[in-house]
Every structure is written in structure tokens, then in C-alpha cells.
Write a protein that holds these residues in place. Structure first.
Motif, PDB file in Angstrom:
ATOM      1  N   ALA A   1       0.828  -1.212   0.000  1.00 18.83           N
ATOM      2  CA  ALA A   1       0.000   0.000   0.000  1.00 18.83           C
ATOM      3  C   ALA A   1       0.858   1.257   0.000  1.00 18.83           C
ATOM      4  CB  ALA A   1      -0.901   0.008   1.236  1.00 18.83           C
ATOM      5  N   SER A   2       0.365   2.302  -0.624  1.00 18.34           N
ATOM      6  CA  SER A   2       1.010   3.609  -0.580  1.00 18.34           C
ATOM      7  C   SER A   2       0.885   4.192   0.816  1.00 18.34           C
ATOM      8  CB  SER A   2       0.357   4.559  -1.591  1.00 18.34           C
ATOM      9  OG  SER A   2       0.651   4.158  -2.909  1.00 18.34           O
ATOM     10  N   CYS A   3       1.801   5.103   1.150  1.00 16.43           N
ATOM     11  CA  CYS A   3       1.787   5.692   2.487  1.00 16.43           C
ATOM     12  C   CYS A   3       2.526   7.030   2.445  1.00 16.43           C
ATOM     13  CB  CYS A   3       2.420   4.723   3.477  1.00 16.43           C
ATOM     14  SG  CYS A   3       1.974   5.028   5.200  1.00 16.43           S
ATOM     15  N   SER A   4       1.946   7.997   1.785  1.00 18.34           N
ATOM     16  CA  SER A   4       2.544   9.322   1.657  1.00 18.34           C
ATOM     17  C   SER A   4       2.649   9.991   3.021  1.00 18.34           C
ATOM     18  CB  SER A   4       1.676  10.167   0.719  1.00 18.34           C
ATOM     19  OG  SER A   4       2.193  11.465   0.628  1.00 18.34           O
ATOM     20  N   GLY A   5       3.823  10.569   3.320  1.00 20.63           N
ATOM     21  CA  GLY A   5       4.030  11.280   4.571  1.00 20.63           C
ATOM     22  C   GLY A   5       4.146  10.394   5.800  1.00 20.63           C
ATOM     23  N   CYS A   6       4.357   9.116   5.612  1.00 19.75           N
ATOM     24  CA  CYS A   6       4.404   8.170   6.740  1.00 19.75           C
ATOM     25  C   CYS A   6       5.769   8.122   7.412  1.00 19.75           C
ATOM     26  CB  CYS A   6       4.040   6.771   6.250  1.00 19.75           C
ATOM     27  SG  CYS A   6       2.297   6.630   5.820  1.00 19.75           S
ATOM     28  N   ASN A   7       5.785   7.622   8.639  1.00 17.44           N
ATOM     29  CA  ASN A   7       7.021   7.447   9.399  1.00 17.44           C
ATOM     30  C   ASN A   7       7.472   5.997   9.259  1.00 17.44           C
ATOM     31  OD1 ASN A   7       9.188   7.501  11.091  1.00 17.44           O
ATOM     32  ND2 ASN A   7       8.062   8.125  12.906  1.00 17.44           N
ATOM     33  N   LEU A   8       8.355   5.756   8.295  1.00 12.92           N
ATOM     34  CA  LEU A   8       8.834   4.417   7.975  1.00 12.92           C
ATOM     35  C   LEU A   8      10.282   4.242   8.429  1.00 12.92           C
ATOM     36  CD1 LEU A   8       7.322   4.390   4.368  1.00 12.92           C
ATOM     37  CD2 LEU A   8       6.267   3.540   6.485  1.00 12.92           C
ATOM     38  N   PHE A   9      10.699   5.009   9.403  1.00 18.08           N
ATOM     39  CA  PHE A   9      12.058   5.024   9.938  1.00 18.08           C
ATOM     40  C   PHE A   9      12.535   3.606  10.258  1.00 18.08           C
ATOM     41  CE2 PHE A   9      14.719   5.506  13.885  1.00 18.08           C
ATOM     42  CZ  PHE A   9      15.806   6.106  13.287  1.00 18.08           C
ATOM     43  N   GLN A  10      13.693   3.253   9.723  1.00 18.45           N
ATOM     44  CA  GLN A  10      14.326   1.947   9.924  1.00 18.45           C
ATOM     45  C   GLN A  10      13.452   0.768   9.500  1.00 18.45           C
ATOM     46  OE1 GLN A  10      15.572   2.016  14.064  1.00 18.45           O
ATOM     47  NE2 GLN A  10      17.510   2.971  13.518  1.00 18.45           N
ATOM     48  N   GLY A  11      12.554   0.995   8.555  1.00 16.08           N
ATOM     49  CA  GLY A  11      11.697  -0.089   8.077  1.00 16.08           C
ATOM     50  C   GLY A  11      12.465  -1.099   7.241  1.00 16.08           C
ATOM     51  N   ASP A  12      12.076  -2.345   7.335  1.00 13.60           N
ATOM     52  CA  ASP A  12      12.688  -3.402   6.527  1.00 13.60           C
ATOM     53  C   ASP A  12      11.791  -3.683   5.327  1.00 13.60           C
ATOM     54  OD1 ASP A  12      13.928  -5.571   5.396  1.00 13.60           O
ATOM     55  OD2 ASP A  12      13.661  -6.900   7.108  1.00 13.60           O
ATOM     56  N   PHE A  13      12.222  -3.169   4.178  1.00 15.53           N
ATOM     57  CA  PHE A  13      11.490  -3.372   2.931  1.00 15.53           C
ATOM     58  C   PHE A  13      12.335  -4.194   1.957  1.00 15.53           C
ATOM     59  CE2 PHE A  13      10.200   0.704   4.806  1.00 15.53           C
ATOM     60  CZ  PHE A  13       8.886   0.411   5.075  1.00 15.53           C
ATOM     61  N   SER A  14      13.327  -4.902   2.471  1.00 12.44           N
ATOM     62  CA  SER A  14      14.204  -5.693   1.613  1.00 12.44           C
ATOM     63  C   SER A  14      13.386  -6.778   0.914  1.00 12.44           C
ATOM     64  CB  SER A  14      15.340  -6.315   2.428  1.00 12.44           C
ATOM     65  OG  SER A  14      14.837  -7.107   3.475  1.00 12.44           O
ATOM     66  N   GLY A  15      13.639  -6.912  -0.380  1.00 15.96           N
ATOM     67  CA  GLY A  15      12.949  -7.926  -1.162  1.00 15.96           C
ATOM     68  C   GLY A  15      11.512  -7.600  -1.518  1.00 15.96           C
ATOM     69  N   LEU A  16      11.026  -6.418  -1.143  1.00 21.06           N
ATOM     70  CA  LEU A  16       9.642  -6.029  -1.429  1.00 21.06           C
ATOM     71  C   LEU A  16       9.435  -5.858  -2.931  1.00 21.06           C
ATOM     72  CD1 LEU A  16       6.829  -5.028  -0.430  1.00 21.06           C
ATOM     73  CD2 LEU A  16       7.822  -2.733  -0.371  1.00 21.06           C
ATOM     74  N   GLU A  17       8.363  -6.393  -3.460  1.00 23.64           N
ATOM     75  CA  GLU A  17       7.990  -6.183  -4.856  1.00 23.64           C
ATOM     76  C   GLU A  17       6.650  -5.473  -4.868  1.00 23.64           C
ATOM     77  OE1 GLU A  17       8.408  -9.432  -7.590  1.00 23.64           O
ATOM     78  OE2 GLU A  17      10.030 -10.296  -6.384  1.00 23.64           O
ATOM     79  N   ALA A  18       6.698  -4.158  -5.101  1.00 25.60           N
ATOM     80  CA  ALA A  18       5.487  -3.331  -5.124  1.00 25.60           C
ATOM     81  C   ALA A  18       5.750  -2.145  -6.030  1.00 25.60           C
ATOM     82  CB  ALA A  18       5.126  -2.872  -3.716  1.00 25.60           C
ATOM     83  N   ASN A  19       4.967  -1.984  -7.055  1.00 26.12           N
ATOM     84  CA  ASN A  19       5.159  -0.905  -8.020  1.00 26.12           C
ATOM     85  C   ASN A  19       4.150   0.214  -7.842  1.00 26.12           C
ATOM     86  OD1 ASN A  19       7.359  -2.177  -9.399  1.00 26.12           O
ATOM     87  ND2 ASN A  19       5.872  -3.559 -10.334  1.00 26.12           N
ATOM     88  N   SER A  20       4.537   1.396  -8.293  1.00 23.47           N
ATOM     89  CA  SER A  20       3.671   2.581  -8.321  1.00 23.47           C
ATOM     90  C   SER A  20       3.176   3.013  -6.942  1.00 23.47           C
ATOM     91  CB  SER A  20       2.482   2.355  -9.262  1.00 23.47           C
ATOM     92  OG  SER A  20       2.942   2.049 -10.565  1.00 23.47           O
ATOM     93  N   LEU A  21       3.996   2.839  -5.921  1.00 24.84           N
ATOM     94  CA  LEU A  21       3.621   3.305  -4.584  1.00 24.84           C
ATOM     95  C   LEU A  21       3.823   4.812  -4.487  1.00 24.84           C
ATOM     96  CD1 LEU A  21       5.291   0.652  -2.242  1.00 24.84           C
ATOM     97  CD2 LEU A  21       2.939   0.749  -3.035  1.00 24.84           C
ATOM     98  N   ASN A  22       3.075   5.440  -3.607  1.00 26.97           N
ATOM     99  CA  ASN A  22       3.289   6.851  -3.296  1.00 26.97           C
ATOM    100  C   ASN A  22       3.848   6.928  -1.878  1.00 26.97           C
ATOM    101  OD1 ASN A  22       3.346   9.576  -2.865  1.00 26.97           O
ATOM    102  ND2 ASN A  22       1.153   9.888  -3.143  1.00 26.97           N
ATOM    103  N   LEU A  23       5.161   7.171  -1.783  1.00 26.42           N
ATOM    104  CA  LEU A  23       5.838   7.332  -0.499  1.00 26.42           C
ATOM    105  C   LEU A  23       6.387   8.754  -0.374  1.00 26.42           C
ATOM    106  CD1 LEU A  23       7.715   3.897  -0.363  1.00 26.42           C
ATOM    107  CD2 LEU A  23       5.488   4.491   0.616  1.00 26.42           C
TER     108      LEU A  23
END
Length: 163
Positions: A35-57
Motif C-alpha cells: 500500500a502507498s503511504c505518503s508522509g508516513c514514518n517508515l524510519f528503519q523499516g525493513d522493505f528488503s525484497g519487497l515487490e510493489a510498483n507505483s507506490l506513493n511514499l
């Protein structure tokens, strides 16, 4: 009166030791789910290996996050805090990094064809082995503050200092 003073001091010391704005686990889980998450606090998030296109971050805080080996084509990172991000071997085709702060980020071996870097801060950013032949908005001034190696592929007459 001393026990109250000691308790107050202990609480104050504990509050100082906590990070000022820790990550938001719920928001990180949402993005990991695609899911998109514009303006979110994703500090130190683990997104390794994520397959997601056209997100709004856009405008999100991704500082110190791990995006290694992720595939996030056409993702909007515009205005995001991406300082100290690890994005080894990731694929960001046609993604938008305009005005993003990529200070000390690692894009080693990253595929960035068609990405937009207009106004991005690239101080200490490592592009060793990155594929960037068709990026847009990239200037020599930005690259002078970043680094790469002989395997870094850049557009036109641009060049990058060695790491």
C-alpha cells in the motif's frame, strides 16, 4: 522530598533516551503489504525484497530503512527523507526521487533507469555499479557530492568521483 526528585529525574532521563520519533510499525506493515503511504514514518523499516510498483511514499521518513533487492518501479519518493538508506541491488525504474534527501544512502548495484533526481540531495550517496544511463534531473553538481566506481553508468557527459 528526595524520592520525588529522584523519580522525576529518572523519568526525565528515560524520556531523553527514547528516539524523538520512532517508526510506525502499522505504517511499515501497510507498505510491506503493497500500500502507498505518503508522509508516513517508515524510519528503519525493513522493505528488503519487497515487490510493489507505483507506490506513493512522497514526503515519507524512510531514514535508515533497508530497501535492498526490492523492486519498486514507478514509486514516488519525492521529498522523502531517505538518509542512510540501504538499497543494494534494488530496482527503481522510472521512480521519482525529486527533492528527496539521499544523504549517505547506498545505491550500490541499483537499477535506476528513467528515475528522476531533480533537486535531490546526494551528499555521500554511493552509486557504485548503479545503472543510471537514462535518469533525469541529475546535475554534475549533485554528482560531485556523491561517489561511484568504473561500473557506474551515467547519462551524457556526467561523471562521478570514486568512492
Amino acid at each position: 522530598m528526595k524520592p520525588i526528585l529522584i523519580s522525576t529525574l529518572a523519568v526525565a532521563m528515560f524520556a531523553v533516551a527514547l528516539p524523538s520519533s520512532a517508526q510506525n510499525a502499522g505504517q511499515i506493515a501497510r507498505v510491506r503489504g503493497g500500500a502507498s503511504c505518503s508522509g508516513c514514518n517508515l524510519f528503519q523499516g525493513d522493505f528488503s525484497g519487497l515487490e510493489a510498483n507505483s507506490l506513493n511514499l512522497s514526503g515519507s521518513r524512510l531514514r535508515q530503512s533497508d530497501l535492498s533487492l526490492s523492486v519498486m518501479n514507478r514509486t514516488r519518493f519525492s521529498g522523502a527523507d531517505m538518509r542512510d538508506v540501504e538499497a543494494y541491488g534494488a530496482v527503481f525504474s522510472s521512480s521519482n526521487f525529486s527533492r528527496a534527501n539521499l544523504t549517505n544512502a547506498s545505491f550500490v548495484g541499483t537499477f535506476l533507469e528513467g528515475a528522476n533526481f531533480t533537486g535531490a540531495t546526494l551528499v555521500g550517496t554511493n552509486f557504485s555499479g548503479a545503472e543510471m544511463a537514462r535518469v533525469t534531473g541529475l546535475t554534475q553538481g549533485q554528482l560531485n557530492r556523491a561517489c561511484g566506481d568504473e561500473a557506474t553508468v551515467l547519462p551524457g557527459n556526467l561523471h562521478i568521483p570514486a568512492c
